[in-house]
Design an enzyme around this catalytic site. Structure first.
Site: not given
Ligand SMILES: Nc1ncnc2c1ncn2[C@@H]1O[C@H](COP(=O)(O)OP(=O)(O)O)[C@@H](O)[C@H]1O
Ligand SMILES: N[C@@H](CCOP(=O)(O)O)C(=O)O
Length: 311
Positions: A184, A128
């Protein structure tokens, strides 16, 4: 060349006022990660994926945890990591967390580390950091343990599985034509640094109501518990259709509704009293009013991460 493959399910974190604490694993989607050891005489990680995710090991949520595990435990290996994305990225479905979880599980199996579930969460949290800059534990805790979880401590990691004594199904409004770069990370920057005492007290009431509702099987407490006065409100520009979808869900007798993680997907819990079809019909119309195309996904609570048996 020895390989191991693991599967981890999507999740909806926060569940109203449980920001960075509560999360629910569901069968809507899953990621699979396969790790193969090419040699133990050198250190390298090569990533392959069916999706447009970063291919640099420190920027991919599946591989950054592996970098940290190998550093911490003095493991030397060249790995080929295949990230098979089933969970759409950046839509509030725990996509980054599921990749991290599946990768750590596959690695633990491949190197016979027998990591505890808490250690799996601890290492997956590094994923994360790669995706959002913050080691929020909720998504990975749900993907590791399955069910509904509460992360009661992060140092050390302590996760409590919430007993569910109310039978419900899941509807997810997933806005497939929405793309927010580093969603996020941006959503976390929108969270206020200070809150009103009255909002804090109401949110504490909500989280208490939600947990007691799950444990005692009381529908009204679950509905009340899926509210939030702080984080959802601060992030509303990311999902302006949410208040109306929530209103429609309650109108057609859903158990309750909240934002899925940091959004923009919306979670609706339903039961036999709910008119799911009317919620889906009117909810997708609401998305359209905001120029968003929502797909409605039906799901159930999912189990935790598993190593796939290779036939
Ligand atoms: N293995 C992965 N799977 C998904 N997203 C990834 C991964 N590695 C890096 N990322 C990056 O993380 C972001 C998606 O994660 P996030 O923003 O937390 O959204 P969510 O968890 O809701 O999919 C994107 O910018 C993506 O490019
Ligand atoms: N507690 C986090 C949860 C993010 O979940 P995602 O599925 O949107 O990556 C936040 O709210 O920032």
């Amino acid at each position: 060349m020895e390989c191991k493959r693991a599967r981890a399910y999507s999740s909806s974190a926060n569940l109203g006022s449980g920001f960075d604490i509560l999360s629910m694993a569901h069968t809507a989607f899953f990621d699979t990660v396969e790790i193969c050891v090419e040699t133990k005489n050198s250190e390298n990680i090569v990533i392959e994926s069916n999706s447009k995710i970063p291919l640099e090991p420190n920027r991919n949520s599946a591989t950054y945890p592996l970098v940290r595990i190998m550093e911490e435990r003095g493991i030397k290996a060249s790995l080929r990591v295949k990230v098979i994305k089933g969970i759409p990225e950046g839509l509030g479905l725990g996509s980054s967390g599921a990749s991290a979880t599946a990768a750590v599980m596959a690695f633990s199996s491949l190197f016979n580390l027998n990591l505890s579930k808490e250690d799996l969460v601890r290492y997956a949290m590094y994923g994360e950091i790669a995706s959002s800059g913050s080691p929020h534990p909720d998504n990975v805790a749900a993907s590791v343990f399955g069910g509904v979880v509460s992360v009661v401590s992060v140092n050390p990691v302590k996760v409590v599985e919430i007993p569910l004594n109310y039978s419900f199904n899941i509807l997810l409004f997933v806005p497939l034509n929405v793309h927010i770069e580093e969603k996020t990370k941006k959503a976390r920057e929108m969270v206020p640094k200070t809150v009103k005492l009255s909002d804090y007290i109401n949110n504490s009431r909500y989280i208490s109501s939600l947990l007691i509702g799950f444990v005692k099987g009381e529908r009204d407490l679950i509905r009340l518990g899926l509210n939030d006065e702080i984080v959802e409100k601060a992030r509303l520009p990311l999902f302006p259709y949410y208040p109306k979808i929530k209103e429609i869900a309650i109108k057609y007798d859903a158990v309750g509704s909240c934002v899925s993680g940091a959004g923009p997907s919306i979670l609706v819990l339903t039961d036999k009293m709910t008119d799911e079809n009317k919620i889906a019909e009117e909810g997708t119309k609401t998305c359209n009013e905001f120029n968003v195309e929502c797909e409605v996904i039906k799901a159930k609570i999912a189990g935790g991460v598993e190593v796939e048996r290779r036939n």
